[in-house]
Design an enzyme around this catalytic site. Structure first.
Site, PDB file in Angstrom:
ATOM      1  N   GLN B 207      16.162  -1.708  -2.421  1.00  0.00           N
ATOM      2  CA  GLN B 207      14.932  -1.238  -3.315  1.00  0.00           C
ATOM      3  C   GLN B 207      15.363   0.236  -3.772  1.00  0.00           C
ATOM      4  O   GLN B 207      14.459   0.787  -4.400  1.00  0.00           O
ATOM      5  CB  GLN B 207      13.897  -0.977  -2.337  1.00  0.00           C
ATOM      6  N   PHE B 238      10.412  -6.234   0.892  1.00  0.00           N
ATOM      7  CA  PHE B 238       9.215  -5.680   1.722  1.00  0.00           C
ATOM      8  C   PHE B 238       9.544  -4.389   2.457  1.00  0.00           C
ATOM      9  O   PHE B 238       8.699  -4.103   3.636  1.00  0.00           O
ATOM     10  CB  PHE B 238       8.823  -6.804   2.754  1.00  0.00           C
ATOM     11  N   GLU B 242      14.704  -0.586   1.850  1.00  0.00           N
ATOM     12  CA  GLU B 242      14.437   0.736   1.278  1.00  0.00           C
ATOM     13  C   GLU B 242      15.376   1.638   1.859  1.00  0.00           C
ATOM     14  O   GLU B 242      16.316   2.314   0.832  1.00  0.00           O
ATOM     15  CB  GLU B 242      13.076   1.275   1.950  1.00  0.00           C
ATOM     16  N   ARG B 320       1.427   8.285   7.162  1.00  0.00           N
ATOM     17  CA  ARG B 320       0.547   7.284   6.426  1.00  0.00           C
ATOM     18  C   ARG B 320      -0.357   6.769   7.505  1.00  0.00           C
ATOM     19  O   ARG B 320      -1.464   6.290   7.228  1.00  0.00           O
ATOM     20  CB  ARG B 320       1.251   6.224   5.605  1.00  0.00           C
ATOM     21  N   ARG B 352       6.230  -2.825   4.000  1.00  0.00           N
ATOM     22  CA  ARG B 352       5.090  -2.966   3.304  1.00  0.00           C
ATOM     23  C   ARG B 352       3.595  -2.461   3.871  1.00  0.00           C
ATOM     24  O   ARG B 352       3.395  -3.116   5.033  1.00  0.00           O
ATOM     25  CB  ARG B 352       4.895  -4.372   2.836  1.00  0.00           C
ATOM     26  N   PHE B 354       3.436   0.459   5.491  1.00  0.00           N
ATOM     27  CA  PHE B 354       4.180   1.707   5.845  1.00  0.00           C
ATOM     28  C   PHE B 354       3.319   2.761   6.675  1.00  0.00           C
ATOM     29  O   PHE B 354       3.256   3.620   6.342  1.00  0.00           O
ATOM     30  CB  PHE B 354       4.497   2.475   4.510  1.00  0.00           C
ATOM     31  N   ALA B 521       5.857   1.987  -1.652  1.00  0.00           N
ATOM     32  CA  ALA B 521       4.533   2.647  -1.674  1.00  0.00           C
ATOM     33  C   ALA B 521       3.775   1.837  -2.838  1.00  0.00           C
ATOM     34  O   ALA B 521       2.893   2.661  -3.304  1.00  0.00           O
ATOM     35  CB  ALA B 521       4.831   4.084  -1.550  1.00  0.00           C
ATOM     36  N   GLU B 723       0.964  -3.264  -1.579  1.00  0.00           N
ATOM     37  CA  GLU B 723       0.716  -3.384  -0.100  1.00  0.00           C
ATOM     38  C   GLU B 723      -0.772  -3.422   0.372  1.00  0.00           C
ATOM     39  O   GLU B 723      -1.073  -3.975   1.255  1.00  0.00           O
ATOM     40  CB  GLU B 723       0.939  -1.980   0.419  1.00  0.00           C
TER      41      GLU B 723
END
Lengths: 471, 773
Positions: B207, B238, B242, B320, B352, B354, B521, B723
């Site tokens: 990603q 997902f 990342e 988050r 997903r 996060f 995100a 998300e």
């Protein structure tokens, strides 16, 4: 010595010079570079590697889905293999078209496998209802879509009357008769055609792997990269592929697949049919055999507890003769059985229901479909004038082997199977087992559930709806 | 030229167009990295992974592995020519373990061979000399020892101690929630191809191609300009792809550089699950003060997150979580504290949501507890706490909620789900049925869109118009199935008013668009869509000048429609116009860049406006539970989701459904299980259970909120979708709580995931209370 594997590959006869223990998935992706078939897990659980296998059944060619990741090349000798590339004949197959139009793919990695499973369904069961669609999809995981558009695509194709698989006719299979011996790269794969041939091989080569459908052994092949240097495959042994029905018994050759068992037992034991539909997946049930499920002697196999509660008997055969055992006497300890090095499991015999008999089997797992039991409890009682005359109770997942709970059975005999009797039976089950804790459940949970299942059984035979999936 | 997307006509944007690869997906013709033709001499790699959770790595002996036919070599930390670093934020996160192994599945070395099978077998033959050390496996144990990977974070607003001291009612609790494996169907993979003069081309299932590029350069000790990372598509991401792909791509590139041969590295599922990160599991201790109506007066919450062995993205995940603890509720006095607990388990990573799911399940459990303690209807407690005129509109981290759609979405979903009548039916069912109990729950989700870290909120795109009128599109976003490519292509086709198939979608490549952010995100279409929009409109402005000259009219007269460019009743094809522009030496290529406006964030004070806007949604779920076995089933779910003016409602619907089912898995059947030695034992689909087709509620009504353009100037006034709906899956967990609460009327003692075992334990606890009372 060399003998190629011979089969139809997407309609054309193909000979593959390859070790017969190479997985079909690895072979497809390397030699012919048919890369539509994917590896998602290499343990027969995600379905991304699904292909269709065609074989002659009487006067027609029947296709079923299979997991190519745990399928050895030797196992497709004499069969037709259809991959996602072969499904598209000029234009998209109806299920491919419906899925493409319906938003049924996102990342697309699981998609070819799902296409194959649903193509198998559309050919085999054009009248499929939602339950049959879920049965067909139980062996395919999708992490993106949430399945709704996949199920809808299947409904569309079924509503349009299903779709056949284009492939060789029955007569063409005569050109690729299964070969008695496949050999390449130091690996040999025997395909005896009769019980006698099998027993001779078995006595000569007691160290060879006995291969039924390979749904358990294949995991070691694929996931741990073990070798099978010598295999005796049971799939072509005539006697072991037979189903015999007498007045009081149903007898299955050991190489009869669970899909074939399912087709025969539903009328006698609906609860057993419900359980079998939760064995692995369509892919697994189409390959996995009743004899293999017993012979592998897993403490969490779902066949044995149900069959023990039904009073099944198995036939063991060797060149020196046949012997018959109550199934519960076959299992000695963890993965240890009565099977002698020169013997094979020849058949399994299940008594038909008796008047007054109630049989239920309950599988408890984290996921309803295609999971391994945390606890599997099987209950059979015979009642006369409301009173329990005899009882058989067996569990999987509660000990090193599938195990009967004889004390719990005795508690029920002579009672009206009221709440008090159920409580006493539950207490006897609690006293009987010392299960393990693992990722499927703690010992405490297993014990609690096993004993609670008696209450479920009591309510079930009284006519209550007792399972959330029945709602 | 006005670049405000909202004024452009819409003929392609807003249509439910199928995924660009759909026809190839179903035919097996969509190529993933493992499907690419292999170059001659390609090596295959396999990791040597630590079998122990914590230990001193004294040495390893690869003699036996190296003696195997076809084995090309074994490499480890000492062989790295540049930096042995793969961390997304922090240094010290090594690709290969150096002297300490700190989780089971830790990468120690990599083996390469002529084929995958040999490499895998050889890796198992490497003998490891590891001296075991004490392993910390439990989050709370790490917290007691003050083992953290990053400093504590705190969102503080008002005076929570006084608020709690003065509150008429104070309740407290502890909530444990499990992690989650991504279970993308395609495991991690990279294919590194060495070029001349030290160049390296890396195909990576990632990603974040830029991060792969930079870390490969760092590992090899070369400049970033010598490395190109490409990705056409992933078989699912997902969040799991990342930061983690650098590990795989880094090893493949190292081997390629060392041997001069192409090297492919694909992880076996078990190695992928043991060796790469997952969603963070959390333990939350909370204390809330409320009034008689359940209005929250103050909330004190302490989050303990399992970071695993390294920071990776744990810091931002906690941020988050802390900025989503409010979910949809105004909390006047708040103290949310987050600790990143260091354990000897694999470093957790993005997934997903996060941290959002962990924050939101916490506040929803608190709301549920308040309602049951005060004998109030949970939705009534929600309603008195929603952001709004009567409560307040400022979040604990200082952002104003100025696009509030909470009442719209919750009222609408309660009505469409027929709440009142079903509530009564379920209560009646429960009164009559001791074994199978039913439960019903509604929950809202407010989710902040933008990376918390302001600097990540930028994107680039590259658009070329060729002389036949065909258009080449490239941007920094990656395609993992979410439909980003088709959405951005729709934006470009819309600008030029050409058929969608005139826009060629191309692999993400660091050589075309540099310095990109991860596709993460939920920002993929917001950022890349707008960057592509800007590039396309810049080219269009030049073309319009050429057309105006050609037709000798004012630019305002020029209209683009159906592949042609019109001036009154005269027209030329788009391709003819492109040729004219070329002849006049006009540039037909443009790099667009977009930076999200208005946002700012102070990581020290944990205050600011981190989010450009909020996305809203609500769900109602009904479940049945079996009080004898703990089995559950979701019978019906109704969802209403705000996506602004959708770029592609068909794609968005797929995102909503898929996210909901993934969220359902997180709170029900998906359980990660480590043994006492710290070995993860759920490393394949046979032991780790994600939802199957039959688990999807048989009645599943998903709707997109109509006619609600984003109030902010996003691309065509759309909203992000990746998300937010995942958290709607928590409604199933709340419905299970509701069913359990029907037994004794008490507060259910239920953690997540609500596996059959967890549910049965909670049921027994409730039955125990019934007996006591």
């Amino acid at each position: 010595m060399s003998n190629s594997v011979r089969f139809f590959l997407n309609g054309q006869i193909h000979e593959a010079s390859v070790r017969p223990d190479t997985t079909v998935l690895d072979w497809l992706r390397s030699a012919p570079r048919l890369t539509g078939t994917k590896e998602g897990c290499a343990e027969g659980d995600c379905g991304a590697c699904s292909v269709l296998i065609g074989h002659v059944d009487g006067s027609e060619v029947k296709y079923h889905a299979a997991n190519s990741c745990i399928l050895a090349m030797g196992q497709i000798d004499g069969k037709a293999l259809v991959t996602v590339e072969g499904l598209k004949t000029g234009e998209l197959h109806p299920i491919q078209a419906a899925m493409a139009e319906n938003g049924s793919s996102q990342c697309g990695f699981c998609t070819p496998g799902i296409v194959m499973s649903l193509a198998g369904l559309a050919a085999a069961n054009p009248q499929a209802d939602d339950e049959a669609i879920h049965d067909a999809l139980a062996g395919n995981l999708c992490r993106c879509t949430g399945y709704r558009p996949i199920v809808e695509a299947a409904r569309k194709v079924v509503a349009a009357g299903g779709a056949e698989i284009t492939g060789p006719h029955v007569a063409a299979f005569a050109q690729i008769e299964p070969q008695p011996l496949l050999a390449e790269g130091g690996a040999v794969f025997h395909q005896p055609a009769s019980l006698n041939e099998l027993l001779t091989l078995r006595s000569e080569k007691p160290g060879a792997i006995l291969l039924g459908g390979g749904t358990d052994l294949g995991v070691a092949l694929a996931d741990y990269h073990t070798d099978w240097d010598e295999v005796i495959s049971l799939g072509s042994v005539r006697e072991m592929r037979q189903v015999r029905e007498t007045e009081n018994h149903l007898s299955f050759g050991a190489a009869v697949t669970w899909e074939e068992v399912l087709a025969r037992v539903g009328g006698h034991y609906p609860s057993l049919a419900t359980l079998i539909r939760r064995f692995g997946s369509t892919q697994i049930r189409s390959m996995g055999t009743i004899g293999g499920n017993i012979g592998t002697a897993s403490p969490i196999g779902d066949g044995p507890p149900a069959l023990i509660a039904l009073g099944a008997e198995i036939e063991l055969a060797s060149l020196s003769g046949h012997r018959f055992l109550a199934l519960e006497d076959f299992f000695l300890d963890y993965r240890k059985t009565e099977l002698r090095p020169n013997e094979v499991i020849a058949s399994v015999s299940i008594p038909k229901p008796k008047p007054g008999q109630e049989f239920r089997v309950y599988k408890i797992s984290k996921r309803y479909d295609q999971d391994i039991s945390t606890v599997c409890g099987a209950f059979s009682i015979v009642r006369e004038d409301g009173q329990v005359r005899s009882a058989r109770i067996a569990f999987g997942g509660m000990a090193a082997t599938p195990l009967r709970a004889t004390e719990a059975e005795q508690v029920l005999v002579g009672t009206d199977f009221d709440e008090r009797a159920a409580n006493a039976c539950a207490a006897a089950i609690t006293a009987r087992f010392q299960p393990l804790s693992d990722w499927r459940g703690s010992a405490e949970y297993r014990l609690q559930v096993a004993s609670n299942l008696v209450e479920r059984f009591r309510r079930d035979v009284a006519g209550e709806t007792v399972e959330v999936m029945a709602l | 030229m006005n670049t405000d997307a909202k004024i452009v006509q819409r003929s392609i944007v807003g249509k439910g167009i199928a995924h660009d690869s759909a026809a190839r997906h179903v035919a097996g013709e969509a190529n993933y990295i493992d499907d690419m033709p292999e170059l001659p001499g390609t090596l295959h790699a396999a990791f040597v992974l630590s079998p122990v959770a914590h230990g001193r790595l004294n040495s390893f002996d690869a003699t036996e592995a190296l003696a195997m036919e076809g084995v090309a070599g074994v490499w480890s930390a000492k062989d790295v020519p540049g930096h042995n670093e793969v961390g997304p934020i922090h240094t010290g996160e090594t690709l290969f373990a150096e002297d300490i192994v700190d989780h089971e599945g830790r990468v120690i070395a990599v083996v390469a061979a002529n084929d995958f099978e040999t490499a895998y077998r050889a890796a198992k033959k490497v003998k490891l000399d590891i001296e075991p050390l004490e392993a910390v496996l439990d989050i709370e144990d790490a917290h007691r020892r003050k083992n953290y990977v990053v400093p504590v974070q705190e969102v503080v607003d008002g005076d929570v101690d006084t608020a709690l001291a003065d509150a008429p009612h104070v309740f407290s609790g502890k909530l444990k929630m499990g992690g989650q494996d991504h279970f993308y169907l395609e495991t991690h993979i990279a294919y590194a191809i060495p070029g001349e003069n030290g160049e390296m081309l890396v195909h990576s299932s990632t990603q974040h191609p830029t991060e792969v590029q930079h870390h490969v350069a760092g590992i090899l000790g070369i400049h970033a300009n010598a490395v190109e990372c490409q990705v056409r598509r992933m078989g699912g991401g997902f969040g799991g792809k990342e930061s983690q792909p650098t590990i795989i791509a880094g090893a493949a590139a190292l081997i390629a550089a060392k041997t001069g041969k192409p090297c492919k590295m694909r992880l076996k599922r078990r190695d992928d699950m043991a060796g790469t990160g997952k969603r963070h599991d959390f333990v939350v201790n909370w204390k809330v003060g409320v009034d008689e109506r359940g209005r929250i007066l103050g909330l004190d919450a302490e989050y303990l997150a399992r970071a695993g062995n390294l920071p990776d993205l744990t810091g931002p995940v906690i941020t988050r979580a802390l900025t989503h603890t409010d979910n949809s509720y105004h909390i006047p006095h708040a103290r949310f504290v987050g600790h990143a607990c260091k354990t000897n388990t694999v470093s957790n990573t993005a997934f997903r949501g996060f941290g959002g799911p962990q924050g939101i399940i916490t506040i929803e459990a608190i709301i549920d507890t308040i309602a049951r303690e005060l004998k109030l209807e949970p939705n009534a407690v929600r309603a008195v706490n929603y952001y709004g005129d009567e409560t307040g509109d400022t979040t604990p981290y200082g952002q104003k909620v100025d696009d509030n759609r909470l009442v719209e979405v919750t009222d609408a979903v309660l009505a469409s789900a027929d709440w009142q009548q079903r509530r009564a039916e379920i209560d009646a069912h429960n009164a009559a049925n001791p074994v199978i109990r039913r439960g019903l729950a509604m929950m809202p989700v407010k989710f902040g869109i933008s990376f918390n870290l302001t600097s990540l909120n930028q994107a680039g795109a590259l658009v070329h118009v060729y002389l036949d009128g065909s258009i080449f599109l490239n941007h920094g976003g990656t395609e993992m199935g979410q439909g980003l490519f088709v959405k951005v292509a729709q934006v470009v086709a819309e600008v030029f008013q050409v058929e969608l198939d005139m826009v060629r979608i191309s692999s993400t490549a660091t050589g075309k668009v540099p310095n990109t952010s991860a596709t993460a995100a939920s920002t993929g279409s917001d950022l890349n869509g707008m960057a592509a929009f800007k590039a396309a409109t810049a080219i269009k402005a030049r073309l319009t000048r050429v057309a105006a000259e050609h037709f000798d009219v004012e630019e305002e007269v020029i209209i683009y429609r159906e592949g042609r460019v019109h001036a009154d009743n005269r027209s030329v094809s788009f391709g003819e116009l492109a040729k004219m522009a070329w002849a006049k030496r006009v540039q037909l290529s443009e790099a667009g860049h977009y930076a999200t406006p208005k946002i700012h964030w102070d990581g020290k004070t944990m205050k600011g406006r981190p989010f450009f806007y909020f996305s809203y949604g609500a769900a109602v779920a009904e479940v049945a539970i079996d009080t004898l076995t703990g089995e559950t089933r979701c019978l019906r779910a109704d969802i209403l989701q705000d996506v602004g003016s959708p770029l592609n409602p068909a794609i968005d619907l797929g995102q909503i459904e898929g996210a909901f089912v993934q969220g359902m898995g997180w709170v029900t059947c998906e359980e990660l299980w480590w043994d006492k030695a710290g070995r993860l034992r759920t490393v394949g689909p046979s032991t780790y259970k994600i939802p199957g087709s039959r688990d999807v509620p048989p009645i599943f009504n998903v709707r997109i909120l109509d006619n609600m353009p984003n109030r902010e100037e996003t691309v065509f006034r759309s909203k992000a979708i990746g998300e937010p709906p995942l958290m709607l899956g928590i409604s199933i967990w709340l419905a299970i709580r509701d069913a359990i609460a029907s037994i004794a009327g008490s507060v259910p003692q239920l953690d997540s995931p609500a596996t059959p075992e967890a549910v049965l334990r909670s049921v027994r606890e409730a039955k125990g209370r019934l007996k006591d009372s």
